[in-house]
Write an enzyme that holds these catalytic residues in place. Structure first.
Site, mmCIF file in Angstrom:
data_model
loop_
_atom_site.group_PDB
_atom_site.id
_atom_site.type_symbol
_atom_site.label_atom_id
_atom_site.label_comp_id
_atom_site.label_asym_id
_atom_site.label_seq_id
_atom_site.Cartn_x
_atom_site.Cartn_y
_atom_site.Cartn_z
ATOM 1 C CG ASN A 9 -6.237 6.196 1.538
ATOM 2 O OD1 ASN A 9 -7.418 5.977 1.275
ATOM 3 N ND2 ASN A 9 -5.650 7.364 1.302
ATOM 4 C CE LYS A 11 -4.374 7.177 -2.148
ATOM 5 N NZ LYS A 11 -3.299 7.834 -2.865
ATOM 6 C CG HIS A 94 -4.789 11.707 1.396
ATOM 7 N ND1 HIS A 94 -4.516 12.039 0.095
ATOM 8 C CD2 HIS A 94 -4.131 10.547 1.641
ATOM 9 C CE1 HIS A 94 -3.737 11.103 -0.432
ATOM 10 N NE2 HIS A 94 -3.484 10.181 0.495
ATOM 11 C CD GLU A 164 -0.025 9.548 2.710
ATOM 12 O OE1 GLU A 164 0.037 8.329 2.573
ATOM 13 O OE2 GLU A 164 -0.983 10.225 2.308
HETATM 14 P P1 13P Z 1 0.385 5.191 -2.834
HETATM 15 O O1 13P Z 1 0.826 4.138 -1.857
HETATM 16 O O2 13P Z 1 -0.497 4.654 -3.934
HETATM 17 O O3 13P Z 1 1.532 5.995 -3.351
HETATM 18 O O4 13P Z 1 -0.561 6.206 -2.035
HETATM 19 C C1 13P Z 1 -0.123 6.708 -0.828
HETATM 20 C C2 13P Z 1 -1.258 7.408 -0.184
HETATM 21 O O5 13P Z 1 -1.717 8.423 -0.654
HETATM 22 C C3 13P Z 1 -1.818 6.793 1.032
HETATM 23 O O6 13P Z 1 -2.678 7.678 1.674
#
Ligand code: 13P
Length: 248
Positions: A9, A11, A94, A164
């Site tokens: 991801n 982001k 998410h 998560e």
């Molecule tokens: P990190 O791996 O940066 O902690 O993020 C996890 C996440 O939100 C994946 O969707």
């Protein structure tokens, strides 16, 4: 036997140049084939990332889609558009969307419905906050988020759930392999209660500060079927090492 899946991801990160460098290493990873790999770049990069991975075993996913149909919804991107630019997957629910963009369970269920109607497979994210964990409500919260979608849209085994915990995202804190296993088992048992035919087939990923140094131990847990990776998916050696750690 569930094949492991590693999803990156990205982001709100990336540029045409950085994406190209990153993808060069990912499409060359030796473990592709024994592990399913998905990359989820921001919307504007979907077509170019799709081109870069086409012909390889790496699949493309979006990070979100609209709960609306197409039409007069300025700024929205529909599930069908994501499918049109060759996405196979979409991350929905998410915690950043829940917390920063006020997405409710109902909105997320609606997005999941749009996604599957367009032929996309959802990666449904669920997870508790630190406060919820410390007050002993972690399972209750995660199961409620799961049921809100599973009980309103009939799931099938192609769906993926990503556990998560919010307190582990981007913080460097990871759930211990045992904590992750215990939550994943609770999620799978709950799925079994309502949908016994898919419970042993559906993949449940862990997400939250997954990196090459903790991946192998997490993946050794019987109900951890891979990872949804944030920060470490932007560093090619890290992401490729996580993919390799998932080889059985
Ligand atoms: P990190 O791996 O940066 O902690 O993020 C996890 C996440 O939100 C994946 O969707």
């Amino acid at each position: 036997m569930r094949k492991k899946l590693i999803a990156g991801n990205w982001k709100s990160n990336g540029s045409l140049e950085r994406n190209a460098d990153l993808l060069d290493s990912i499409v060359g990873a030796k473990a592709l084939g024994s592990v399913d790999v998905v990359v989820c770049p921001p919307f504007p990069y979907l077509p170019s990332v799709g081109d870069a991975v086409s012909g390889s075993k790496v699949e493309l996913g979006a990070q979100n889609c609209s709960a609306t149909e197409e039409g007069a919804y300025t700024g929205e991107v529909s599930a069908r558009m994501c499918a049109d630019v060759k996405c196979s997957w979409v991350i929905l629910g998410h915690s950043e969307r829940r917390a920063l963009f006020a997405e409710s369970d109902d909105v997320i269920a609606c997005k999941v419905k749009r996604a599957i109607d367009s032929g996309l497979k959802p990666i449904l994210c669920i997870g508790e906050t630190l406060e919820e964990r410390e007050s002993g409500r972690a399972e209750e919260v995660a199961l409620k988020q799961l049921d809100a979608v599973f009980l309103s849209v009939q799931p099938d085994e192609s769906w993926v759930v990503a556990y998560e915990p919010v307190w582990a995202i981007g913080t460097g804190k990871t759930a211990s392999p045992n904590d992750a296993q215990s939550m994943h088992k609770a999620l799978r048992d709950n799925i079994r209660k309502h949908f016994p035919q898919i419970a042993d087939k559906i993949r449940i990923l862990y997400g939250g500060s997954v990196k090459s140094s903790n991946a192998k131990e997490l993946f050794s847990m019987p109900d951890v079927d891979g990872a949804l990776v944030g920060g470490a998916s932007l560093v090619s050696e890290e992401f490729v090492s996580i993919i390799e750690a998932a080889v059985e």
